[in-house]
Motif scaffolding. Structure first.
Motif, mmCIF file in Angstrom:
data_model
loop_
_atom_site.group_PDB
_atom_site.id
_atom_site.type_symbol
_atom_site.label_atom_id
_atom_site.label_comp_id
_atom_site.label_asym_id
_atom_site.label_seq_id
_atom_site.Cartn_x
_atom_site.Cartn_y
_atom_site.Cartn_z
ATOM 1 N N ASP B 50 0.754 -1.256 -0.107
ATOM 2 C CA ASP B 50 -0.536 -0.138 0.235
ATOM 3 C C ASP B 50 0.871 1.096 -0.410
ATOM 4 O OD1 ASP B 50 0.461 0.972 2.409
ATOM 5 O OD2 ASP B 50 -0.990 -0.615 3.496
ATOM 6 N N GLU B 51 0.316 2.190 0.025
ATOM 7 C CA GLU B 51 1.349 3.960 0.618
ATOM 8 C C GLU B 51 1.878 4.049 0.771
ATOM 9 O OE1 GLU B 51 -2.217 3.900 0.701
ATOM 10 O OE2 GLU B 51 -2.147 4.456 2.758
ATOM 11 N N LYS B 52 1.842 3.279 2.432
ATOM 12 C CA LYS B 52 2.721 2.987 3.754
ATOM 13 C C LYS B 52 3.907 1.910 3.278
ATOM 14 C CE LYS B 52 0.167 5.462 6.691
ATOM 15 N NZ LYS B 52 -0.717 5.281 8.292
ATOM 16 N N GLY B 53 3.760 1.781 2.296
ATOM 17 C CA GLY B 53 4.727 0.005 2.050
ATOM 18 C C GLY B 53 4.292 -1.058 2.901
ATOM 19 N N HIS B 54 3.049 -0.987 3.143
ATOM 20 C CA HIS B 54 2.754 -2.061 3.821
ATOM 21 C C HIS B 54 2.396 -3.270 3.251
ATOM 22 C CE1 HIS B 54 2.077 -0.279 7.669
ATOM 23 N NE2 HIS B 54 3.352 -0.465 8.127
ATOM 24 N N ARG B 176 -1.401 3.734 -9.406
ATOM 25 C CA ARG B 176 -1.397 3.887 -7.882
ATOM 26 C C ARG B 176 -2.730 3.761 -7.451
ATOM 27 N NH1 ARG B 176 -0.027 1.214 -3.654
ATOM 28 N NH2 ARG B 176 1.544 1.846 -3.443
ATOM 29 N N GLN B 180 -4.952 0.768 -5.183
ATOM 30 C CA GLN B 180 -5.455 1.250 -4.585
ATOM 31 C C GLN B 180 -7.267 0.932 -4.203
ATOM 32 O OE1 GLN B 180 -4.510 3.150 -1.835
ATOM 33 N NE2 GLN B 180 -6.325 3.256 -0.747
#
Lengths: 243, 248
Positions: B50-54, B176, B180
């Motif tokens: 995801d956008e946080k890299g998780h 992206r 998402q």
């Protein structure tokens, strides 16, 4: 990945739960994203999208125009749950947003980037960034915006909480990413005849009041070892509204 | 089905992902099932950053909640995370070797509890970036052959194509957005499993199987059907289900 300046904005949002917190975050977020306007609008039942925080007059008038006309990229993003990016509004098909595009000259907005604020089917609003010039977002700006939209979603979901004494519970645990929490949310929404958003709040409130991890509780609900009761403070089903 | 034939089927399904009417979750679930058959592993999962890299689970070869939990526990640790962060395959990870599993206690406990003994992870690559990982779980000891390893990486690349739908690769914004959207769809699906499980008084796993069978039989897209259920615009009584309805 998230930029340093946006990380600061996210930390600020996490710590500051004052009424002006979102306004300040919108202003700081606009600077971090290098945009001329950043706006947060919430989905209201009857009236569509209602702006609740705008970083600039440009952002405000663009949100107002969409709110009044009932169409625009933000409206699409909120309705479909997908990100809507328009690099150059003057190149857009005139029939996509006929009323809004006619107003463009006065609005001084050339590019716009709209990010839904949602948790699965729980849709609460949209975060919109605007620029005076035709432009694109870099991958980092995309990530920054998605992270900010997610943080705002968390915040508004928490403030919608109608169960008192959970002011310290603004932040959702990391474990919210677990499938079982979303499954339990769906089950509770049927059991208590609540919208998904409120079912999630009920779940969370119960976890906090009993001091148990929300994931454990969600497991118990999904395995039918636990059933939340419609307590006296239950409210008639309603859609998320701003506080 | 012989391997060649199955592989051709996978190719066709990837090609189908390039047409307009396409459901990414449906595609990836089927794809994960094919991976288990082609590579003779017990389970396969596709995870996206995801956008946080998780890492978040997007689809798995079967939707048993316990399996989903094992995948979920990988958002912060495990061979798939290592693979995602390094961009390199991690193969033949022996979960019975305490030295190997030392860095991932939570993941290892969960994975061992449902009988997994060996894990392989392959990066989902997009040009110079890595967008996620394909995890392959074995319950039997034994290594993937060199040929299997090549095939697994090729399959991981095909999953990337399916996720991003090749025609839009030009724009980062779109990439992206699609990632998402895929992650959001995944959450909707879980919420709907819960809704149906409660309406029908069945387990969430059963609810999912019935929902998917209905979507397939009626040529409906799983994600759209799930969304229509959450908004109340689809009457779920239309879906035949065997368990007795709760008395109302």
């Amino acid at each position: 990945m998230i930029s340093e300046s946006m990380t600061k904005v996210l930390c600020f949002l996490e710590e500051d739960d004052s009424a002006g917190g979102v306004d300040a975050a919108a202003a700081a977020g606009a600077a971090a994203l290098d945009v001329s306007g950043l706006a947060v609008s919430l989905t209201a039942t009857e009236s569509g999208l209602e702006p609740v925080a705008c970083s600039s007059d440009t952002a405000r008038s663009f949100e107002d125009a969409q709110f009044t006309l009932g169409e625009g990229p933000g409206v699409n993003a909120a309705r479909t749950g997908t990100v809507v990016c328009v690099g150059d509004l003057t190149n857009e098909r005139p029939d996509r947003w006929p009323l809004l595009l006619r107003e463009l000259m006065g609005l001084r907005v050339r590019s716009v980037f709209c990010f839904p604020m949602a948790l699965g089917a729980i849709r609460i609003g949209v975060l919109s960034a605007t620029r005076h010039t035709a432009s694109r977002f870099t991958p980092e700006q995309m990530d920054d915006s998605l992270a900010l939209a997610a943080a705002l979603t968390t915040r508004y979901l928490a403030t919608m909480d109608e169960v008192p004494d959970h002011a310290d519970a603004l932040d959702f645990p990391e474990s919210l990413e677990h499938a079982v929490i979303h499954q339990a949310t769906g089950m509770v929404s049927v059991q208590l005849e609540l919208p998904l958003s409120q079912a999630l709040l009920r779940l969370r409130a119960h976890a906090y009041s009993t001091g148990r991890p929300i994931t454990d509780m969600a497991h118990d609900i999904v395995n039918r070892r636990l059933r939340l009761s419609p307590t006296g403070d239950s409210t008639p089903p309603s859609l998320p509204v701003k506080d | 089905m012989p391997r060649e034939q199955l592989l051709s089927k996978v190719f066709l399904e990837v090609a189908d992902s390039l047409v307009a009417d396409f459901d990414v979750l449906e595609f990836l679930q089927q794809f994960a099932e094919h991976c288990t058959e082609l590579l003779d592993v017990a389970a396969a999962g596709i995870l996206l950053g995801d956008e946080k890299g998780h890492l978040q689970l997007l689809a798995a070869s079967d939707e048993h909640t316990r399996l989903l939990e094992v995948f979920a526990s990988q958002s912060g640790q495990g061979p798939c995370v290592d693979c995602y962060l390094s961009g390199r395959p991690r193969i033949h990870i022996d979960l019975t070797d305490p030295d190997v599993t030392l860095p991932w206690p939570q993941f290892t406990t969960g994975a061992r509890a449902i009988g997994f003994t060996v894990v392989n992870a392959f990066p989902l690559r997009l040009r110079e970036r890595v967008i996620g990982a394909l995890g392959l779980f074995q319950t039997q000891p034994g290594h993937l052959s060199d040929e299997d390893v090549l095939l697994a990486q090729a399959l991981a690349d095909m999953a990337t194509i399916g996720i991003l739908q090749q025609r839009t690769l030009a724009h980062n914004e779109v990439e992206r957005s699609q990632l998402q959207y895929a992650l959001t769809s995944r959450i909707i699906l879980e919420q709907v499993k819960g809704i149906l499980a409660e309406r029908w008084q069945v387990s969430v796993d059963e609810a999912f199987n019935v929902l998917r069978a209905y979507a397939r039989a009626h040529n409906q897209r799983l994600t759209q059907l799930a969304l229509a259920i959450t908004t109340g615009t689809f009457d779920t009584d239309q879906i035949p289900h065997t368990a007795p309805s709760p008395t109302l």
